[in-house]
Design an enzyme around this catalytic site. Structure first.
Site, PDB file in Angstrom:
ATOM      1  N   LYS A  85       6.197  -7.770   1.915  1.00  0.00           N
ATOM      2  CA  LYS A  85       5.222  -6.695   1.752  1.00  0.00           C
ATOM      3  C   LYS A  85       3.815  -7.293   1.709  1.00  0.00           C
ATOM      4  O   LYS A  85       3.543  -8.197   0.910  1.00  0.00           O
ATOM      5  CB  LYS A  85       5.501  -5.918   0.467  1.00  0.00           C
ATOM      6  CG  LYS A  85       6.797  -5.125   0.528  1.00  0.00           C
ATOM      7  CD  LYS A  85       7.087  -4.413  -0.775  1.00  0.00           C
ATOM      8  CE  LYS A  85       6.081  -3.341  -1.075  1.00  0.00           C
ATOM      9  NZ  LYS A  85       6.414  -2.621  -2.330  1.00  0.00           N
ATOM     10  N   ILE A  86       2.966  -6.762   2.577  1.00  0.00           N
ATOM     11  CA  ILE A  86       1.600  -7.270   2.681  1.00  0.00           C
ATOM     12  C   ILE A  86       0.643  -6.088   2.501  1.00  0.00           C
ATOM     13  O   ILE A  86       0.759  -5.090   3.224  1.00  0.00           O
ATOM     14  CB  ILE A  86       1.338  -7.866   4.094  1.00  0.00           C
ATOM     15  CG1 ILE A  86       2.438  -8.860   4.496  1.00  0.00           C
ATOM     16  CG2 ILE A  86      -0.054  -8.447   4.177  1.00  0.00           C
ATOM     17  CD1 ILE A  86       2.243 -10.269   4.059  1.00  0.00           C
TER      18      ILE A  86
END
Ligand code: E4P
Length: 220
Positions: A85-86
């Site tokens: 997750k960015i």
């Protein structure tokens, strides 16, 4: 559709996976911090609770693209099939582009706008998570923004899926599914609300009482 659980509670994942078709587990640094143990331990426990099928999502913390890429590699060393997750901020989009070149799957998170989500998808993210309740809490319309995002991805970035997130009510989640989202992630308590309403429990209890009143413990 894909149903994810938004939690770091491995015991809750194992319990709910008995009755829900859990596709995987999403975490973020706040959720993982609440678990009160190192991230590596939490992820390994979640991986075990999920079995070999489900996908696990964990988030990077670094402020710059190079740091995000480095943390993404560390997460993937620990859990090889993990989706990273960015945050969909400028450095995050740069990281998503770099990770795409390495074939590391990403999810663009902290999405508060349909356009923001679209550009994270165009950078190469496989999933995009609009924060439905947080948008509502700011006076926005989380479901409508998610509907717009779904339509934008369908038209312009069909490789990417909306994984709608940040729910405080079951209705918000259903509305996103009705808007066409293929994936949602639910906190444990919201997932339970779908099948543990007091009215349902009362109805089932009444069947038991009526039958036992007439025939006791006999069934057939
Ligand atoms: C997804 O994993 C998101 O980080 C999460 O759903 C955010 O939820 P919150 O708005 O309840 O913190």
């Amino acid at each position: 559709m894909e149903l994810y659980l938004d939690t770091a509670d491995a015991a809750a994942v194992a319990r709910l996976a008995r009755c829900f078709p859990v596709a995987g587990v999403t975490t973020n640094p706040s959720i993982a911090a609440a678990a009160g143990r190192p991230l590596a331990e939490t992820l390994i426990a979640l991986r075990e609770a999920l079995g070999c099928e489900g996908r696990l999502f964990a988030q990077v913390l670094a402020p710059d693209a190079e740091g995000m890429v480095s943390q993404a590699r560390q997460l993937r060393t620990l859990v090889p099939d993990l989706v990273v997750k960015i945050p969909a901020i400028p450095e995050g989009l740069a990281a998503i582009r770099l990770l795409k070149q390495e074939k590391i799957p990403t999810l663009g998170t902290a999405v508060y706008g349909a356009g923001q989500g679209l550009f994270a998808a165009l950078a190469g993210a496989e999933y995009i998570s609009p924060y439905v309740n947080r948008m509502d809490a700011q006076g926005g319309d989380g479901v409508q923004t998610t509907r717009d995002l779904q339509q934008l991805l369908t038209q312009h970035a069909p490789h990417a899926r909306v994984l709608a997130a940040s729910f405080k009510t079951a209705r918000q989640a259903l509305s996103c599914l009705l808007a066409g989202c293929e994936a949602i992630t639910l906190p444990v308590e919201i997932a339970q609300q779908f099948i543990q309403a007091p009215a349902v429990e009362a109805a089932v209890e009444r069947f038991e009482q009526d039958w036992q009143g007439a025939f006791g413990d006999r069934f057939l």
